[in-house]
Design an enzyme around this catalytic site. Structure first.
Site, PDB file in Angstrom:
ATOM      1  N   ALA A 245      -8.649  31.348   4.941  1.00 26.61           N
ATOM      2  CA  ALA A 245      -7.560  30.531   4.420  1.00 26.61           C
ATOM      3  C   ALA A 245      -7.922  30.019   3.040  1.00 26.61           C
ATOM      4  CB  ALA A 245      -7.270  29.355   5.341  1.00 26.61           C
ATOM      5  N   ASP A 246      -6.912  29.885   2.200  1.00 30.94           N
ATOM      6  CA  ASP A 246      -7.096  29.267   0.898  1.00 30.94           C
ATOM      7  C   ASP A 246      -6.576  27.833   0.882  1.00 30.94           C
ATOM      8  OD1 ASP A 246      -7.945  31.377  -1.431  1.00 30.94           O
ATOM      9  OD2 ASP A 246      -6.996  32.350   0.276  1.00 30.94           O
ATOM     10  N   ARG A 247      -5.677  27.521   1.790  1.00 30.94           N
ATOM     11  CA  ARG A 247      -5.215  26.145   1.961  1.00 30.94           C
ATOM     12  C   ARG A 247      -4.521  26.025   3.314  1.00 30.94           C
ATOM     13  NH1 ARG A 247      -3.117  22.005  -2.407  1.00 30.94           N
ATOM     14  NH2 ARG A 247      -4.144  23.516  -3.756  1.00 30.94           N
TER      15      ARG A 247
END
Length: 355
Positions: A245-247
């Protein structure tokens, strides 16, 4: 031995240029913040944890070369450079989280009259140099928690077939990895039957990087086209999907590499558990849902050209979002260094830990 993508020692920083992999393994020098910003923006380094580590270490390198300055000026310079680094790739929250924490630290040091400018710089650099160590410890904890969760759902001989998307291993972190760290932990327990990794168009991080790491560690694996996921799940038993995940928003909506959302939809259709593996620094409790996540859009050339050669019809327009958002209801669990949680539990059980 896992790959070492970030090398830092006594104020010198080198990173493995991931644009050249897998054909060439070349380290490049990062001599300051400008080099760090360019490496992040051009994707010579990528992966949310690695972006934060390289960005912050690039500032540590620069600070160790600068002449002493008075505290208030040093504080202003640090804050400006950290905010500049955040702008390199805004969707990944880890750099922003690290910047906010470091800005708070430098503000506290600035207000402390017992700390002079040199001490302030030294304490600030020391905090940055602890980041890779913490990231590695968090990754190993994520790997064990994710492996436990996946194995707990098995009813056969315990051997699992896992699908992953994009690259979330040593090349995307300080070492070991998040989603690929889960796979490493399963492999260390002799529980991996097979791993499937997607090519991850248009930048091919799966084909170039994840496949590179899986082969390096002798983990049985197969590369598939992004468009083959549904066919794979229909024809072969897949135990789980695990992605990075990036955010992550407060409600569990998750931004990750483009293509993740459609994999989650297909996994839901076929009853395959879908896990997101990410450290607490990736969870952004300041945004309520994925609708508030700013999605970075990349240049058209990444789609229209391969190795400098045009493959798309001249004149066609392109839409090239780097990420998409997977709704929380499609996510079985979010794997963190504190354990595995359902998206609905993030605020109640994790906000205090992440704060």
């Amino acid at each position: 031995m896992t790959l070492e993508a970030i090398k830092y020692h006594q104020g010198e920083l080198k990173i493995l240029d991931q644009l050249l992999l897998p054909m060439e393994s070349k380290y490049i020098d990062i001599k300051g913040v400008e080099d760090g910003w360019k490496a992040i923006h051009s994707m010579q380094v990528r992966g949310a944890p690695a972006i934060a580590i390289v960005g912050c270490l690039s500032l540590a390198v620069e600070l160790q070369k600068e002449l002493p300055v008075e505290k208030k000026r040093l504080r202003r310079e640090i804050e400006g450079k950290l905010n500049y680094l955040v702008s390199a790739r805004p969707t990944a929250v880890n750099m922003k989280t690290a910047a906010d924490q470091l800005i708070n630290l430098v503000n506290e040091l600035d207000k402390n009259d017992s700390v002079d400018s040199d001490q302030m710089k030294a304490k600030f650099i020391e905090a940055i140099e602890e980041m890779p160590k913490k990231d590695l410890a968090d990754n190993r904890a994520i790997g064990e928690a994710g492996a436990d969760a996946i194995l707990a759902q098995q009813t056969n001989d315990g051997l699992v077939r896992v699908l992953t998307h994009c690259n979330t291993g040593s090349l995307a972190t300080s070492a070991f990895g998040t989603a690929l760290g889960v796979i490493r932990s399963l492999h260390a327990r002799d529980k991996i039957e097979h791993v499937y990794c997607t090519e991850t168009r248009p930048y091919n991080q799966g084909a170039r990087l994840t496949a590179y790491e899986l082969v390096h560690e002798k983990i049985p694996s197969t590369l598939i086209c992004d468009s083959a996921v549904a066919a794979l799940m229909r024809t072969r038993r897949i135990s789980a999907v695990v992605v990075g995940a990036d955010r992550v928003a407060a409600n569990g909506d998750t931004a990750n590499k483009i293509g993740t959302y459609q994999i989650a939809v297909v996994a839901n259709r076929h009853g395959v558990p879908f896990y997101v593996a990410a450290p607490l620094t990736t969870i952004d409790f300041s945004i309520a849902s994925g609708k508030q996540i700013v999605i970075e859009e990349r240049p058209e050339k990444e789609m229209t050209h391969v190795n400098g050669m045009r493959i798309a019809a001249p004149g066609v327009t392109c839409w090239n979002p780097a990420f998409d958002v997977t709704p929380a209801e499609l996510i079985t669990g979010i794997v963190t260094e504190k354990g595995v949680f359902s998206p609905s539990d993030l605020i109640d059980k994790l906000q205090n830990s992440a704060g």
